[in-house]
Write an enzyme that holds these catalytic residues in place. Structure first.
Site, PDB file in Angstrom:
ATOM      1  N   GLY C 233       7.372  -3.677 -15.703  1.00  0.00           N
ATOM      2  CA  GLY C 233       7.565  -2.484 -14.882  1.00  0.00           C
ATOM      3  C   GLY C 233       6.475  -2.379 -13.839  1.00  0.00           C
ATOM      4  O   GLY C 233       6.726  -2.288 -12.655  1.00  0.00           O
ATOM      5  N   PHE C 234       5.228  -2.374 -14.327  1.00  0.00           N
ATOM      6  CA  PHE C 234       4.042  -2.284 -13.459  1.00  0.00           C
ATOM      7  C   PHE C 234       4.076  -1.006 -12.630  1.00  0.00           C
ATOM      8  O   PHE C 234       3.415  -0.921 -11.603  1.00  0.00           O
ATOM      9  CB  PHE C 234       3.920  -3.534 -12.579  1.00  0.00           C
ATOM     10  N   ILE C 623     -10.450  -1.952 -29.746  1.00  0.00           N
ATOM     11  CA  ILE C 623      -9.336  -2.855 -29.460  1.00  0.00           C
ATOM     12  C   ILE C 623      -8.400  -2.842 -30.667  1.00  0.00           C
ATOM     13  O   ILE C 623      -8.804  -3.195 -31.776  1.00  0.00           O
ATOM     14  CB  ILE C 623      -9.863  -4.283 -29.199  1.00  0.00           C
ATOM     15  N   ASN C 625      -5.410  -4.540 -31.001  1.00  0.00           N
ATOM     16  CA  ASN C 625      -4.932  -5.885 -31.313  1.00  0.00           C
ATOM     17  C   ASN C 625      -5.623  -6.848 -30.361  1.00  0.00           C
ATOM     18  O   ASN C 625      -5.366  -6.848 -29.154  1.00  0.00           O
ATOM     19  CB  ASN C 625      -3.399  -5.957 -31.148  1.00  0.00           C
ATOM     20  N   LYS C 627      -5.384  -9.911 -29.839  1.00  0.00           N
ATOM     21  CA  LYS C 627      -4.559 -10.914 -29.162  1.00  0.00           C
ATOM     22  C   LYS C 627      -3.793 -10.304 -27.987  1.00  0.00           C
ATOM     23  O   LYS C 627      -3.895 -10.780 -26.851  1.00  0.00           O
ATOM     24  CB  LYS C 627      -3.569 -11.536 -30.161  1.00  0.00           C
ATOM     25  N   THR C 628      -3.044  -9.246 -28.267  1.00  0.00           N
ATOM     26  CA  THR C 628      -2.239  -8.657 -27.190  1.00  0.00           C
ATOM     27  C   THR C 628      -3.126  -7.988 -26.137  1.00  0.00           C
ATOM     28  O   THR C 628      -2.779  -7.945 -24.962  1.00  0.00           O
ATOM     29  CB  THR C 628      -1.226  -7.637 -27.736  1.00  0.00           C
ATOM     30  N   GLN C 632      -3.101  -8.699 -22.165  1.00  0.00           N
ATOM     31  CA  GLN C 632      -2.945  -7.660 -21.148  1.00  0.00           C
ATOM     32  C   GLN C 632      -4.028  -7.794 -20.073  1.00  0.00           C
ATOM     33  O   GLN C 632      -3.760  -7.630 -18.888  1.00  0.00           O
ATOM     34  CB  GLN C 632      -3.017  -6.278 -21.813  1.00  0.00           C
ATOM     35  N   GLU C 699      -4.662  -0.724 -16.642  1.00  0.00           N
ATOM     36  CA  GLU C 699      -5.066  -0.624 -15.233  1.00  0.00           C
ATOM     37  C   GLU C 699      -6.388  -1.338 -14.966  1.00  0.00           C
ATOM     38  O   GLU C 699      -6.496  -2.088 -13.986  1.00  0.00           O
ATOM     39  CB  GLU C 699      -5.177   0.848 -14.794  1.00  0.00           C
TER      40      GLU C 699
END
Lengths: 210, 326, 732
Positions: C233-234, C623, C625, C627-628, C632, C699
């Site tokens: 989406g961004f 944090i 996760n 990994k994710t 990001q 962001e």
């Protein structure tokens, strides 16, 4: 006679002319010669019958399954897969061969399914993301994508994975730099590139059959 | 896409007959550019003649030349061992173009037939003499950063987008064509046209003529070659400027040279005068700079592409240095 | 036997299998009986009105059901104003106004996609053209301010002009287009006149529901929005767009479900973009690098029918300890679609200017740009005059500098070369508000021991469900394998759209709270129905590994949570909780911070830039996760590479049309553009913001990055590029 009515009549006339003109130039020319006039006349009015004339038979093997299909010449392989065969794993990202989301294998080679017509696939073997796993057992590349988080939104992922498998088969996965170059036909807007490179490298170095 | 009829041709003759008959019939091979244009309504053929079953895929090296069937895939040619060994410039140029997926679809003949990527050609709501003769050139006075600096006309300033063709023109290839009137050969440099007053014509193929093969005479350019492509991203983009450079060196002395550029003209742009200026010279940056200056004679820029007047000669020098240093 | 914490672990995505097998169903992947296909007809002028629409040929084309436009449909009821005045917005099919090229003006419905697309090409429209403006700079005299964007002054206006060392520079950034890989669109299905179901590309199912309620004047409960998978989406899917309304209107008119997928070129003209901006920064410091004043002025584009504003100048107010700061921001109407926040939104635009200016100032001072930043570190928020809830920027600078090898950076530009390539290093800072909104979550615990948590949030890619499962696992002591998190349905408990880096903070808090509530209920059931546990209290009990554990007089007792349900004759235990921020937001200033380091190569004669290595450090609290979260951050860096080097939507102002509205000419970075990227996390809990201590990351991953590249390019070449993107032509 009201003006409305006469306008409608002239529209009708134009419609029939369009329809006739269309049939004249359509792919069905051969079929038309053999078609009884009664059907022809019906075709001018009945869209369902007219549709038959626009379609061309084509047979291909998709994910190991032989398919006898009838498609409009203008239907792309991508739209055939998605809209008619409900194989929606293959994605449309640009429809112009500029993003790679629609990547599938045709006879083992990766291609953009948005830029090839379904009717051009006579006798071809198509593999989509749905046909990559061995039953419940994921393909090593699918496992590696999960392990290395080679995706975020997941939309480009089927194309990335199909491309990555081919990249190794072609012998273009010998270094991170080579992988980055030969995977550049698959855009990932989420920017999972670094992780995708890790996934491809791991599968390549793991030496498993892809 | 507009509706069209579809025919599979099983012989070159059947294909040529099928295309010659209609007013608006086209051959389709890879389809990577034609379908793209049809989706945009830029081209609206009534009939497509599928030529993929024709026996035109062979790559054969004989004692004096390399023969490449028109339907050989870009990826196949690029990966061919004979091509890599004897004509590495062609392999490099092919790999600089498009993506592996597209190279797996695009054929050698189709690559030659690809049309300009000029935005005005693609957008049917803006003028373009190539798409609609007489409508005007949108790029002149418009957005023309990607456009020509050589051989343009006041009707069209578009560039030919191919990388492969830049290598082929540098290597003195010949195009084999067959058509309603029989077979003929066209020197590669004469295949594509400059826009002049008829920008709608990209090349000199006649109606119904089919490219059957490309032939490259054997040459000594197996080592000191380089294909440089300068573009806005690292891969999968059309050239701002590209340079095909090939040198035949005797020690540090240039015996012969081949130079051509892409992204600068309506056709792949051979730099014959610059080549001449290099013969007998030593392979130094200074001499390369002289050749680049020669190459830039008659260059003309537009509002947004004047950088090419600097980028092009710099790229020529860079490509020659790279070719020398391998 | 306390199990390991789940929060912080690199858990694989819970929806990973669906995404790698093609099983994830995005809106356009849904098939249903009698589904019709739509294609939009779009304006080919930038301003004016429609004179006529000739639909004859289209209506007679095979398979066409209808061609819907303002000529044959009533305006959506919500477009009517009580006072009769037209609302200032693009009212699709309500009138004949054209505000921009590529604006949808009619929609064709046919029984196949191919037929709809072809018929759309047959619709002939005549226009009455009016003067248009698409060049923001040429139209800058039309700049104006809205109530939302007042001038800001702290201390003395333009104090930088009094400083011993001064810099004044202008920076420009082009229109950028979000271009998620998934094309926007919708499937609309009416069941009777008042019941609407849609499957659509949206970052907020509740947002869509509310917008549709207002436009179509039907109650919330009659509108169902499905968006379980969103292909990126961004920001572009943060609002309802006209193509969605058009399809819903068309579906009602033809009486069948209708699917529309817009084309890539339409992604440029009807679903927003990052506005173009011109900025001017004046900055002054003492000889030893203490900032004296900053003036930051900006103009940015909006459409002619809506005011779009974002936080372009905000960062300059609080980023550095500077006594005198003034900012001014205005918008300029041009004939394009209304912009919409694009990842890192206005802050990314502003950070490019501010962080470039800081770098430029550092050379004037003869000071390391990193040292200059540290010297002017703001220990408290100078704009709000509040302490930061947490701020580990100085640690972030140190960690990143060590990782990139900052000490290899040449003090002077054009001093380091590797072969044909100049080498340079750059640094910049990013900052974005750490928000927490209001959200609800529902928990459904079954006697088989499985827990389902639901909330009407969405996941555009960060891995929301995975993070929520981890949060719920730690909050309940139930294994992540037995927890499912469901999202993307408007029927789920209320949650805001996914945007502004706030999902973990907002929805995660609701998940945390509903899990607490669930434990309270389980404890109640245990004390009421199970004699051994009648004395269990929150104080003497814990929830571990799917068990309630109570330290009683006779030692530890435990019972599985599913047994509690079985023994209390409760097949399903269901709780819903709403969660929101408290008044801590009045006491603290809350921000996430990032520091980006880039090492670049610039080819001396062709101007080609290659980013060789990136290190980005995030101070985003806990944090959830690792990994994710890293993914990001990497993704933000790639977006930043696009902003820095490749992305620009180019308009031909004569026609007001985009000249590169496709993926071939609008250059989103590809694999080969991206370098090895190291992501480092401060990973320290923010003590205030929410129960998890997570501040948000989407962001800051991008904000500031473009300046790091531009600063590195200057360090390499001595060429300062102040207008993005940094393409080869600007460096030769």
């Amino acid at each position: 006679m009201s003006q409305d009515h006469s306008e409608k009549q002239s529209e009708q006339k134009e419609f029939h002319e369009t329809r006739r003109g269309f049939l004249k130039q359509s792919t069905a020319m051969m079929a038309l010669a053999l078609t009884p006039p009664i059907v022809l006349k019906a075709a001018e009015k009945d869209e369902a019958i007219a549709a038959l004339f626009e379609k061309v038979p084509v047979s291909m093997e998709i994910n190991g399954k032989k398919q006898q299909l009838s498609v409009e010449p203008r239907t792309t392989l991508l739209d055939l897969l998605r809209e008619q065969l409900a194989l929606t794993g293959t994605k449309k990202g640009c429809d112009h061969g500029q993003c790679g989301a629609c990547t599938v294998h045709i006879n083992g080679m990766r291609v953009n399914s948005c830029l090839t017509l379904a009717v051009m696939q006579e006798g071809k073997k198509i593999t989509t993301i749905e046909g990559l796993a061995n039953g419940e057992e994921l393909h090593p590349m699918q496992q590696a994508f999960i392990k290395h988080d080679g995706f975020q939104c997941g939309y480009c992922t089927p194309g990335q994975i199909m491309s990555a498998v081919a990249c190794i088969r072609e012998g273009h996965a010998n270094s991170p730099e080579e992988i980055r170059e030969f995977m550049s036909g698959n855009i990932c807007r989420c920017g999972a590139y670094d992780n995708i490179v890790s996934a491809v490298l791991e599968v390549k170095q793991g030496g498993q059959k892809v | 896409m507009n509706p069209f009829s579809f025919v599979r041709a099983n012989s070159p003759k059947a294909a040529i007959d099928a295309v010659s008959k209609g007013d608006n019939s086209r051959f389709i091979a890879g389809g990577t550019n034609l379908l793209d244009l049809m989706k945009n309504g830029v081209m609206q053929p009534e009939k497509l003649v599928d030529i993929n079953n024709l026996p035109l895929k062979d790559i054969q090296l004989s004692k004096d030349k390399l023969h490449i069937g028109a339907l050989a895939l870009n990826s196949t040619v690029a990966a061919d061992n004979q091509v890599k060994a004897q004509f590495p410039l062609l392999s490099q140029a092919l790999l600089a173009g498009a993506s592996q997926q597209l190279r797996n679809m695009a054929t050698v003949g189709g690559n030659m037939m690809q049309r300009t990527r000029c935005s005005y050609f693609y957008d049917t709501a803006m003028p373009c003499n190539k798409r609609q003769p007489g409508s005007g050139c949108g790029a002149i006075g418009g957005v023309n950063r990607m456009h020509a600096i050589f051989g343009a006309s006041d009707k069209c300033i578009a560039v030919h987008p191919s990388d492969m063709c830049v290598a082929l023109v540098a290597l003195d290839a010949t195009v084999l064509v067959t058509g309603p009137k029989g077979e003929r050969k066209i020197p590669f440099a004469d295949f594509h046209r400059l826009p002049g007053d008829t920008p709608e014509k990209d090349n000199n193929l006649g109606k119904g003529e089919l490219i059957t093969a490309v032939e490259i005479p054997n040459n000594p350019y197996t080592k000191n070659i380089y294909y440089l492509k300068v573009r806005d991203r690292a891969s999968y983009a059309f050239a701002l400027v590209s340079v095909a450079a090939a040198l035949e060196l005797d020690g540090n002395v240039i015996k012969s040279a081949r130079l051509a550029m892409g992204g600068v003209a309506h056709k792949p742009w051979r730099l014959a005068a610059a080549e001449q200026s290099l013969i007998g010279k030593t392979a130094t940056e200074e001499n390369f700079r002289v050749a680049a200056t020669v190459a830039m004679e008659n260059a003309k820029a537009y509002e947004h592409n004047s950088f090419k007047l600097q980028l092009a000669p710099n790229s020529i020098v860079t490509a020659l240095l790279k070719a020398t240093s391998v | 036997m306390r199990q390991d914490k789940n929060v912080g672990k690199p858990l694989d995505r819970v929806d990973g299998r669906l995404k790698v097998t093609g099983g994830a169903k995005y809106f356009a992947d849904n098939h249903m009986e009698d589904l019709q296909h739509a294609c939009l007809v779009c304006s080919t002028i930038a301003s004016g009105r429609i004179k006529s629409i000739d639909t004859k040929a289209a209506l007679h084309a095979p398979g066409v059901l209808d061609v819907v436009s303002h000529l044959n449909t009533a305006p959506a009821p919500g477009y009517k104003q009580p006072d009769g005045k037209a609302r200032r917005q693009l009212r699709i099919f309500a009138d004949d106004r054209i505000y921009a090229n590529g604006q949808p003006v009619a929609i064709v419905v046919a029984n196949t996609m191919e037929r709809a697309v072809y018929a759309a090409s047959l619709v002939k429209i005549q226009y009455e053209q009016e003067v248009h403006h698409t060049d923001m700079r040429a139209n800058d005299k039309a700049a104006y301010q809205t109530d939302r964007m007042k001038d800001y002054v702290r201390g003395t206006t333009d104090a930088w002009k009094t400083a011993p060392v001064q810099l004044e520079a202008s920076y420009s950034t082009p229109i950028e287009v979000h271009n998620p890989m998934e094309l926007a669109g919708i499937i609309a299905k009416w069941d009777g006149p008042d019941n609407l179901t849609i499957w659509s590309k949206t970052q907020g199912v509740k947002n869509s529901q509310v917008a549709l309620r207002e436009i179509f004047q039907i109650p919330d409960q009659n509108i169902v929005v499905h968006s379980p998978f969103v292909g990126g989406g961004f920001g572009m899917a943060l609002r309802i767009w006209p193509h969605e309304i058009a399809t819903i209107i068309a579906a009602k008119k033809v009486g069948k479900p209708v699917k529309l997928v817009i084309s890539r070129d339409q992604m440029f003209t009807m679903v927003g973009h990052r506005p173009a901006a011109d900025q001017k920064i004046g900055i002054g410091a003492t000889q030893d690098g203490q900032l004296v004043g900053i003036t930051h002025e900006a103009i940015a584009s909006t459409s002619t029918y809506e005011d779009f504003t974002e936080a372009i100048t905000s960062m300059s107010r609080f980023m550095y300890a500077c006594p005198n700061v003034n900012t001014r921001y205005k918008i300029v109407p041009i004939n394009v679609c209304t912009p919409i926040w694009m990842r890192g939104p206005g802050e990314a635009t502003g950070a490019f200017a501010l962080e470039s200016a800081i770098d430029e100032l550092s050379y004037k001072l003869g000071m390391d740009p990193l040292a200059l930043r540290v010297k002017n570190y703001a220990a408290t928020d100078p704009e709000k005059n509040l302490p930061f809830s947490s701020n580990y920027l100085r640690e972030a600078y140190e960690m990143g500098a060590a990782k990139i090898g900052w000490n290899n950076r040449p003090a002077n530009p054009r001093a380091l070369k590797e072969g044909d390539w100049f080498v340079g290093y750059g640094v910049s800072t990013g900052v974005f508000g750490a928000h927490r909104g209001k959200a609800s979550a529902g928990a459904i615990f079954k006697s088989d021991g499985s827990l389902v948590v639901q909330s009407a949030t969405t996941d555009i890619g960060p891995g929301t469900a995975t993070a929520m499962v981890q949060i719920a696992a730690d909050a309940t002591g139930i294994s992540p394998n037995h927890i499912q998190f469901q999202l993307g349905e408007s029927t789920f408990p209320d949650a805001p759209e996914q945007g502004g880096s706030a999902t973990v903070s907002t929805v995660g808090s609701a998940v945390h709270d509903v899990c607490q509530e669930l434990k309270t209920k389980l404890l109640e059931l245990a004390t009421t129905h199970i004699p051994d546990f009648k004395n269990s209290t929150p104080e003497n009990s814990t929830f571990e590994n799917g068990y309630l554990v109570t330290a009683g007089d006779a030692g530890k007792m435990e019972i599985s949570l599913s047994d509690i349900l079985q023994k209390s004759n409760t097949p399903v235990l269901q709780v819903t909780t709403t969660s929101k921020a408290g008044d801590e937001r009045k006491k603290y200033s809350m921000y996430s911070f990032s520091v980006h380091f880039a090492k670049v190569h610039v080819h001396a004669s062709t101007g080609i830039v290659r980013i060789k290595h990136v290190v980005s450090v995030a101070d985003s609290g806990t944090i959830v996760n690792s990994k994710t979260a890293a993914s990001q951050m990497i993704g933000g860096v790639v977006g930043g590479i696009g902003m820095a080097l490749t992305e620009e939507a180019v308009l031909d102002h004569r026609y007001g049309r985009y000249a590169n509205n496709n993926f071939g000419d609008y250059h989103v970075p590809v694999h080969a553009d991206t370098p090895p990227t190291d992501i480092l996390f401060i990973n320290k809990k923010d003590p205030v913001i929410n129960p998890m201590g997570s501040k948000g990351m989407g962001e800051i991953a991008l904000i500031g990055f473009a300046a790091a590249v531009s600063n590195a390019v200057y360090n390499a070449t001595g060429k300062r590029v102040r207008d993005l993107p940094i393409t080869p032509d600007k460096l030769i």
